[in-house]
Structure formats: structure tokens, C-alpha cells
Design a protein around this motif. Structure first.
Motif, PDB file in Angstrom:
ATOM      1  N   SER A 150     135.626  99.555  62.412  1.00 34.68           N
ATOM      2  CA  SER A 150     136.926  99.453  61.840  1.00 34.68           C
ATOM      3  C   SER A 150     137.891 100.288  62.772  1.00 34.68           C
ATOM      4  CB  SER A 150     136.919  99.509  60.379  1.00 34.68           C
ATOM      5  OG  SER A 150     136.655 100.863  60.036  1.00 34.68           O
ATOM      6  N   GLY A 151     139.099  99.945  62.694  1.00 35.21           N
ATOM      7  CA  GLY A 151     140.313 100.542  63.400  1.00 35.21           C
ATOM      8  C   GLY A 151     141.291  99.722  63.624  1.00 35.21           C
ATOM      9  N   GLU A 152     142.662 100.250  63.910  1.00 34.36           N
ATOM     10  CA  GLU A 152     143.516  99.580  64.280  1.00 34.36           C
ATOM     11  C   GLU A 152     143.414  98.811  65.435  1.00 34.36           C
ATOM     12  OE1 GLU A 152     147.105 102.085  64.200  1.00 34.36           O
ATOM     13  OE2 GLU A 152     146.881 102.615  62.046  1.00 34.36           O
ATOM     14  N   THR A 153     144.465  97.812  65.718  1.00 33.68           N
ATOM     15  CA  THR A 153     144.266  96.993  67.150  1.00 33.68           C
ATOM     16  C   THR A 153     144.570  98.066  68.308  1.00 33.68           C
ATOM     17  OG1 THR A 153     145.231  95.122  66.138  1.00 33.68           O
ATOM     18  CG2 THR A 153     145.596  95.259  68.494  1.00 33.68           C
ATOM     19  N   GLY A 154     143.623  98.016  69.270  1.00 32.30           N
ATOM     20  CA  GLY A 154     143.778  98.906  70.483  1.00 32.30           C
ATOM     21  C   GLY A 154     143.281 100.335  70.616  1.00 32.30           C
ATOM     22  N   VAL A 155     142.442 100.337  69.466  1.00 35.79           N
ATOM     23  CA  VAL A 155     141.788 101.530  69.468  1.00 35.79           C
ATOM     24  C   VAL A 155     140.610 101.710  70.169  1.00 35.79           C
ATOM     25  CG1 VAL A 155     142.565 102.342  67.232  1.00 35.79           C
ATOM     26  CG2 VAL A 155     140.344 101.424  67.320  1.00 35.79           C
ATOM     27  N   GLY A 156     139.971 100.644  70.579  1.00 32.90           N
ATOM     28  CA  GLY A 156     138.711 100.606  71.503  1.00 32.90           C
ATOM     29  C   GLY A 156     137.522 100.253  70.692  1.00 32.90           C
ATOM     30  N   LYS A 157     137.337  99.315  69.889  1.00 35.49           N
ATOM     31  CA  LYS A 157     136.419  98.907  69.212  1.00 35.49           C
ATOM     32  C   LYS A 157     135.330  98.195  69.880  1.00 35.49           C
ATOM     33  CE  LYS A 157     138.856  96.603  66.078  1.00 35.49           C
ATOM     34  NZ  LYS A 157     140.223  97.234  66.322  1.00 35.49           N
ATOM     35  N   ILE A 174     126.640  93.365  65.366  1.00 32.00           N
ATOM     36  CA  ILE A 174     127.901  94.449  65.339  1.00 32.00           C
ATOM     37  C   ILE A 174     129.022  93.774  65.085  1.00 32.00           C
ATOM     38  CG2 ILE A 174     128.918  96.404  66.577  1.00 32.00           C
ATOM     39  CD1 ILE A 174     126.646  97.052  68.157  1.00 32.00           C
ATOM     40  N   CYS A 175     129.922  94.109  64.117  1.00 32.31           N
ATOM     41  CA  CYS A 175     130.947  93.475  63.789  1.00 32.31           C
ATOM     42  C   CYS A 175     132.133  94.396  63.751  1.00 32.31           C
ATOM     43  CB  CYS A 175     131.060  92.881  62.288  1.00 32.31           C
ATOM     44  SG  CYS A 175     129.775  91.649  62.208  1.00 32.31           S
ATOM     45  N   ALA A 176     133.265  94.105  64.121  1.00 37.22           N
ATOM     46  CA  ALA A 176     134.689  94.820  64.205  1.00 37.22           C
ATOM     47  C   ALA A 176     135.815  93.965  63.515  1.00 37.22           C
ATOM     48  CB  ALA A 176     135.166  94.960  65.333  1.00 37.22           C
ATOM     49  N   THR A 177     136.940  94.926  62.919  1.00 38.87           N
ATOM     50  CA  THR A 177     137.875  94.478  62.049  1.00 38.87           C
ATOM     51  C   THR A 177     138.985  95.603  62.058  1.00 38.87           C
ATOM     52  OG1 THR A 177     138.597  93.629  60.180  1.00 38.87           O
ATOM     53  CG2 THR A 177     136.863  95.199  60.050  1.00 38.87           C
ATOM     54  N   ASN A 178     140.247  95.093  62.351  1.00 34.55           N
ATOM     55  CA  ASN A 178     141.425  95.874  61.936  1.00 34.55           C
ATOM     56  C   ASN A 178     141.687  95.831  60.654  1.00 34.55           C
ATOM     57  OD1 ASN A 178     142.546  93.382  61.959  1.00 34.55           O
ATOM     58  ND2 ASN A 178     143.852  93.576  63.875  1.00 34.55           N
ATOM     59  N   GLN A 179     141.323  94.937  59.863  1.00 31.61           N
ATOM     60  CA  GLN A 179     141.766  94.870  58.558  1.00 31.61           C
ATOM     61  C   GLN A 179     140.930  95.838  57.444  1.00 31.61           C
ATOM     62  OE1 GLN A 179     141.652  90.848  57.111  1.00 31.61           O
ATOM     63  NE2 GLN A 179     142.053  90.022  58.899  1.00 31.61           N
ATOM     64  N   ASN A 180     141.594  96.019  56.236  1.00 28.61           N
ATOM     65  CA  ASN A 180     140.833  96.720  55.090  1.00 28.61           C
ATOM     66  C   ASN A 180     140.063  95.844  54.409  1.00 28.61           C
ATOM     67  OD1 ASN A 180     140.325  98.047  52.682  1.00 28.61           O
ATOM     68  ND2 ASN A 180     142.086  99.533  53.222  1.00 28.61           N
ATOM     69  N   LEU A 181     138.811  95.776  54.665  1.00 28.98           N
ATOM     70  CA  LEU A 181     137.940  94.824  53.768  1.00 28.98           C
ATOM     71  C   LEU A 181     137.643  95.165  52.497  1.00 28.98           C
ATOM     72  CD1 LEU A 181     134.989  94.250  56.661  1.00 28.98           C
ATOM     73  CD2 LEU A 181     137.275  92.826  56.361  1.00 28.98           C
ATOM     74  N   ASP A 182     137.950  96.529  52.009  1.00 30.84           N
ATOM     75  CA  ASP A 182     137.907  96.685  50.565  1.00 30.84           C
ATOM     76  C   ASP A 182     139.132  95.963  50.043  1.00 30.84           C
ATOM     77  OD1 ASP A 182     135.596  98.549  50.626  1.00 30.84           O
ATOM     78  OD2 ASP A 182     136.914  99.882  51.653  1.00 30.84           O
ATOM     79  N   ARG A 183     140.243  95.838  50.620  1.00 28.45           N
ATOM     80  CA  ARG A 183     141.312  95.212  49.975  1.00 28.45           C
ATOM     81  C   ARG A 183     140.925  93.709  50.012  1.00 28.45           C
ATOM     82  NH1 ARG A 183     146.042  97.319  53.200  1.00 28.45           N
ATOM     83  NH2 ARG A 183     145.743  99.075  52.287  1.00 28.45           N
ATOM     84  N   SER A 184     140.363  93.139  50.988  1.00 30.26           N
ATOM     85  CA  SER A 184     140.047  91.897  51.245  1.00 30.26           C
ATOM     86  C   SER A 184     139.038  91.289  50.139  1.00 30.26           C
ATOM     87  CB  SER A 184     139.666  91.597  52.546  1.00 30.26           C
ATOM     88  OG  SER A 184     140.548  91.935  53.807  1.00 30.26           O
ATOM     89  N   PRO A 194     139.626 106.404  64.873  1.00 28.48           N
ATOM     90  CA  PRO A 194     141.010 106.949  64.320  1.00 28.48           C
ATOM     91  C   PRO A 194     141.987 106.216  65.341  1.00 28.48           C
ATOM     92  CG  PRO A 194     139.757 108.559  65.486  1.00 28.48           C
ATOM     93  CD  PRO A 194     138.780 107.547  65.435  1.00 28.48           C
ATOM     94  N   PRO A 195     143.368 106.103  64.694  1.00 22.38           N
ATOM     95  CA  PRO A 195     144.174 105.758  65.896  1.00 22.38           C
ATOM     96  C   PRO A 195     144.751 107.000  66.818  1.00 22.38           C
ATOM     97  CG  PRO A 195     145.235 106.170  63.713  1.00 22.38           C
ATOM     98  CD  PRO A 195     143.529 106.353  63.603  1.00 22.38           C
ATOM     99  N   LEU A 196     145.276 106.560  67.810  1.00 25.52           N
ATOM    100  CA  LEU A 196     145.697 107.578  68.823  1.00 25.52           C
ATOM    101  C   LEU A 196     146.470 108.462  68.103  1.00 25.52           C
ATOM    102  CD1 LEU A 196     145.659 108.433  71.765  1.00 25.52           C
ATOM    103  CD2 LEU A 196     147.631 106.777  72.436  1.00 25.52           C
ATOM    104  N   GLY A 247     150.282 100.518  69.253  1.00 21.77           N
ATOM    105  CA  GLY A 247     149.165  99.732  69.944  1.00 21.77           C
ATOM    106  C   GLY A 247     148.264 100.579  70.399  1.00 21.77           C
ATOM    107  N   ASN A 248     148.234 101.683  70.034  1.00 19.13           N
ATOM    108  CA  ASN A 248     147.227 102.949  70.251  1.00 19.13           C
ATOM    109  C   ASN A 248     146.827 102.932  71.807  1.00 19.13           C
ATOM    110  OD1 ASN A 248     146.214 103.754  67.566  1.00 19.13           O
ATOM    111  ND2 ASN A 248     146.232 101.466  67.395  1.00 19.13           N
ATOM    112  N   VAL A 249     145.492 102.952  72.090  1.00 17.80           N
ATOM    113  CA  VAL A 249     145.116 103.338  73.596  1.00 17.80           C
ATOM    114  C   VAL A 249     145.555 102.214  74.355  1.00 17.80           C
ATOM    115  CG1 VAL A 249     143.289 103.709  75.206  1.00 17.80           C
ATOM    116  CG2 VAL A 249     143.294 104.805  72.801  1.00 17.80           C
ATOM    117  N   ARG A 250     145.532 100.981  73.972  1.00 14.41           N
ATOM    118  CA  ARG A 250     146.107  99.665  74.798  1.00 14.41           C
ATOM    119  C   ARG A 250     147.425  99.709  74.964  1.00 14.41           C
ATOM    120  NH1 ARG A 250     144.443  94.798  71.302  1.00 14.41           N
ATOM    121  NH2 ARG A 250     142.247  95.653  72.211  1.00 14.41           N
TER     122      ARG A 250
END
Length: 498
Positions: A182-189, A291-301, A323-325, A369-372
Motif C-alpha cells: 500500500s502507498g500513495e500514487t507514485g511511490v513505487g509499488k 501480490i496486490c497493491a492499492t493506494n486506498q485505505n482498505l480498512d476504511r473501505s 512512505p510518501p516522498l 505525485g511522489n517519486v513519479r
């Protein structure tokens, strides 16, 4: 001894009856456990244990030459991390209980139910994997070692946070259980998923799929494939991604956007490790690591009933939160150099020198947008760079000024809607004091560089100089400015370069 399968941690089946061994092997293979070694009798088991790691041992109690009751204490004392499952007849339950006290993992009574047999073996393999992971993590805590640094070559970081993630990834990569990144968009998942596949040692391919926007039918067809005639237009058989990733890794990105109906199908794939291609009533075994990836908070979902809790707990056996940049800005100089060299190679240009002012400016940016986003900035800056030894700051200044204008517009919208976007101190500051506070903070963040501070404040360098001249008449400000500008000012020509 007969060896079958390609997995690194095999199951040893030990019995003096070949028909029992072949029957047990067939049950496990039907459940998707394919790395199996058969031992007709127990005399060579200890020799095999010395020749390589083992996932679990299934041991019949009563055999000629060397019985299971004799072999069990040898296995428990010599290889305590390997689960041993005892097979016994109904009248021998008391003996089996004694074996449990001596260290056996579990016992099964003949005749053995096929489903219980496969579930017990799978559980034993999971426990074996978890013990290995715990031992590995203990090693990292004591030594701060990183055994396979080359596997993370695609992830540019010298941060302590990332080193800890690398160590955790090394510990969990060999596990067959799913991993949730998990992590924000662009962090390198995706980069982390590729590193995990490389670390796993799996011989199969790394296959990836972005599941966002896939409806139930398209999801099933893409993952499981179809048979000829399954639907209109299905003119021939087609293998899905699960088959393409056999003995490898299936990476599902944006898993938080998966529809509820598709979530059920993914859950069944993980639980049963079997699937049905569309149009087929014959199940196929799944031999993939997910392996799965998400930028969402799945606990909240989950709380909003948008993501199944049972699937979440299946996917999150191992979790990696990137972590975000903005939380590892110490990596910005390293990333800038890497992207600049990468861009220079792709554009057939010579990489210019990075002005010191640029690093200070970038460290004051929040990078949504982090590293991207940083990579895009560097590529754009080099594309418009024409001449001179130092990388032009113009494209960065224009971008940050645009962002500040957008921020000003958002602030006006807050005021129009009556929202208070600024927390006022208990003692209300005067306008002059508020201006002084902002200028001081901008200079602190800019390391004394007036050009960067002016950009942060959204004013020109000349306007900032006028305000500094006015403030310098105050004694405490004169001392602060002398110290800050003496030690921190970077000339505009970029001579104080990184």
C-alpha cells in the motif's frame, strides 16, 4: 526415495506401504501441493534432512527397521523448525498424544479424510514459513544486514525507512502467502512487487494486471481464461494470466477498485488454489504467488462495505506500507541525480550540474505525485534545458508558481465558503508580525537562499529584498538576517551546486 515437484521446501511422506504413499501424494497434488518426496520406510529420512531444507514431514508411527516413534525425537531435536505430522490408527491415539507432547506438530487418524489431510499439510507449511520469517527478522534486528541488496536496485533510496522495508521484504519474499503493498500514487509499488518476485526465487514469470475498471466477466476471462465456445466470439481456447504466471508471481494493481463480485472470485482462488476457466467444468490448480497493491485505505473501505473483510485478511498476511516522498526527503538529491542521468541517456544529452538552490526548493515541495512527480519534473527540465553547465531552474520556478496560484485560488474558495483554513494563535498577530513570521520561516526552509524563499512566499526577489530591508531596522531581525544570510545564502549563478 522418490522426489517430485519443483518447490524449494518439499513435503516428506514416510510410510512402509507404497500404495499409501501414492494415495497421499495424489491427494496433495490435487490440492496444489506439488513438491513431494516419498520414503518407503524411515531409514534414509535423517540423511535426506541433512541435504537441504524441508517444509514438513508426514510420518507413519509403525514401520519396520526404524519406526516413527524412534524417528520423531530425532527429527524434533535435530530440526525443531520442521513440522512433523503423525499418522496413526484409531487404537493408537494415546501414543499419538504422547508424540504431540514430544514435539509433533499434529496427528491424523486412519482412515484420513482427504480434505483434512491437505488442510493440515498446508497449515504446517504456513507455520514453517512463518518460523523462517521470524528467524530472518530477528537476524536483521541484531545485525542490520541486507543479504540481497541487488534485488532492490530499481528502488533509489538510502533512507532508514526503506532499508527496514527491504529487510522485511527479504524475510517475507520466500513465503507462498499473498503480500499487500500500500502507498500513495507514485511511490513505487510496482518496483517493490518486482523486487519481491526476484527475491522469491520463483522460476515463473512476473505477470501484472491493473484491475481497476474490470467488470466481473472481464476479470474472470483475463485471470482464468476461457474455452472455445464459452461466449460469443470465443473461437478458440485462451489461457488466462493465472496460467501465464504458473510458478511465478501474479501482481494485481489497484486492488481496492475491484468489484465485489470479482472479490469473491479472487478470494476463492486464494483459498482453494483452484479455478475454472470460463466455459469449463474442470478445475485447474493455481500455482502462483499473488501480490496486490492499492493506494486506498482498505480498512476504511471495509467499514464502508466496499471491500470484503475476508479477502482483506487473506491478502494482508504480509503488508508493506511504502512512505510518501515527503516522509523521506533525504532521498531527493539521490533521486534527482538518478533521474537526471537516466533522462540524459534517453535524450542523448550530457547531464548538467544540479544547482544547490534546486535541492532546497524541491525539499520544500509536498510532492503529491511522489517519486513519479519528481521524475516528470527532472525529465521536463532537461528537455527544455539548452545550454550552460547548470540545470536551468526556469521550468521548476514556473511549475511552483503555477502550484502557488492554484493554492491561492483554493484559499479564496475557502474564504468564499466561510471555512477558516488558517489556525490563528491565541494572541492574534498583527499583519506586520504575520509577515515577519512568514518571511523568517521561508528563509529557514530555504537555507537562507533569498531566491528560493521568495518563490516559497509567492513574491519576487526584489519584493522580498524590500521587506528584508525594512525588517533589518529591528535589532533582533538584524542579528537573525546576518546569521542566516551569512551561512545559508546560495548565489543565483548556481556556483554552490549539489
Amino acid at each position: 526415495m522418490i522426489k517430485r515437484g519443483r518447490e524449494s521446501l518439499p513435503v516428506l511422506l514416510v510410510d512402509d506401504e507404497s500404495t499409501v504413499l501414492e494415495s497421499a501424494e495424489a491427494v496433495l497434488q490435487g490440492a496444489g501441493i506439488e513438491s513431494i518426496e516419498l520414503f518407503e520406510g524411515g531409514t534414509t529420512v535423517m540423511e535426506r534432512m541433512r541435504h537441504g531444507p524441508v517444509g514438513a514431514v508426514v510420518l507413519d508411527l509403525f514401520m519396520p527397521n526404524l519406526s516413527g516413534t524412534e524417528l520423531l525425537p530425532m527429527l524434533v531435536s535435530g530440526y525443531p523448525h520442521v513440522p512433523v505430522i503423525i499418522i496413526t490408527a484409531a487404537q493408537d491415539v494415546d501414543i499419538a498424544v504422547r508424540c504431540m507432547k514430544e514435539g509433533a506438530f499434529d496427528y491424523l487418524v486412519k482412515p484420513i479424510d482427504d480434505k483434512r489431510f491437505s488442510i493440515t499439510i498446508r497449515h504446517a507449511l504456513e507455520v514453517r514459513s512463518l518460523k523462517t520469517q521470524v528467524d530472518t527478522l530477528k537476524h536483521y534486528l541484531i545485525t542490520d544486514d541486507l543479504r540481497h541488496a541487488h534485488s532492490f536496485s530499481g528502488i533509489i533510496s538510502q533512507s532508514r525507512k526503506f532499508r527496514a522495508l527491504f529487510q522485511y521484504a527479504e524475510a517475507v519474499a520466500p513465503s507462498p502467502e499473498p503480500i499487500l503493498i500500500s502507498g500513495e500514487t507514485g511511490v513505487g509499488k510496482e518496483k517493490f512487487a518486482e523486487a519481491l518476485h526476484h527475491l522469491s526465487g520463483l522460476p515463473g514469470r512476473f505477470v501484472q494486471l491493473n484491475v481497476a475498471g474490470l467488470d466481473e466477466t472481464l476479470f474472470s476471462d483475463t485471470l482464468f481464461g476461457h474455452r472455445k465456445g464459452a461466449f460469443t466470439g470465443a473461437h478458440q481456447n485462451r489461457e488466462g494470466l493465472v496460467a501465464q504466471a504458473v510458478d511465478g508471481t501474479l501482481f494485481l494493481d489497484e486492488i481496492g477498485d475491484l468489484s465485489m463480485a470479482s472479490q469473491v472470485k479472487l478470494l476463492r482462488l486464494i483459498q482453494e488454489q483452484r479455478y475454472y476457466p470460463l466455459g469449463s467444468d474442470v478445475a485447474k490448480n493455481s500455482r502462483v504467488r499473488i501480490i496486490c497493491a492499492t493506494n486506498q485505505n482498505l480498512d476504511r473501505s471495509m467499514l464502508a462495505n466496499q471491500f470484503r473483510a475476508d479477502l482483506y485478511y487473506r491478502l494482508s498476511v504480509h503488508q508493506i506500507q511504502i512512505p510518501p516522498l515527503r516522509d523521506h526527503k533525504e532521498d531527493i538529491p539521490l533521486l534527482v541525480r538518478h533521474f537526471l542521468e537516466e533522462a540524459a541517456t534517453s535524450m542523448h544529452k550530457k547531464a548538467p550540474i544540479v544547482p544547490g538552490e534546486l535541492i532546497t526548493l524541491l525539499k520544500n515541495h509536498s510532492f503529491p505525485g511522489n517519486v513519479r512527480e519528481l521524475r516528470a519534473m527532472i525529465y521536463n527540465a532537461l528537455a527544455v534545458h539548452r545550454s550552460g553547465p547548470y540545470l536551468s531552474m526556469e521550468s521548476f520556478r514556473e511549475l511552483f508558481q503555477k502550484r502557488q496560484a492554484e493554492g491561492d485560488q483554493a484559499g479564496r474558495m475557502d474564504l468564499d465558503s466561510g471555512q477558516n483554513s488558517l489556525r490563528i494563535l491565541e494572541q492574534f498577530p498583527t499583519l506586520r508580525n504575520a509577515e515577519a513570521i512568514l518571511i523568517r520561516e521561508a528563509l529557514r526552509r530555504a537555507g537562507g537562499n533569498q531566491g528560493t524563499a521568495a518563490l516559497l512566499l509567492g513574491i519576487s526577489r526584489v519584493a522580498l529584498n524590500r521587506r528584508l530591508t525594512r525588517l533589518s531596522t529591528q535589532p533582533h531581525w538584524r542579528e537573525f538576517l546576518n546569521q542566516t544570510l551569512l551561512h545559508g545564502e546560495s548565489p543565483d549563478d548556481g556556483s554552490e551546486a549539489w
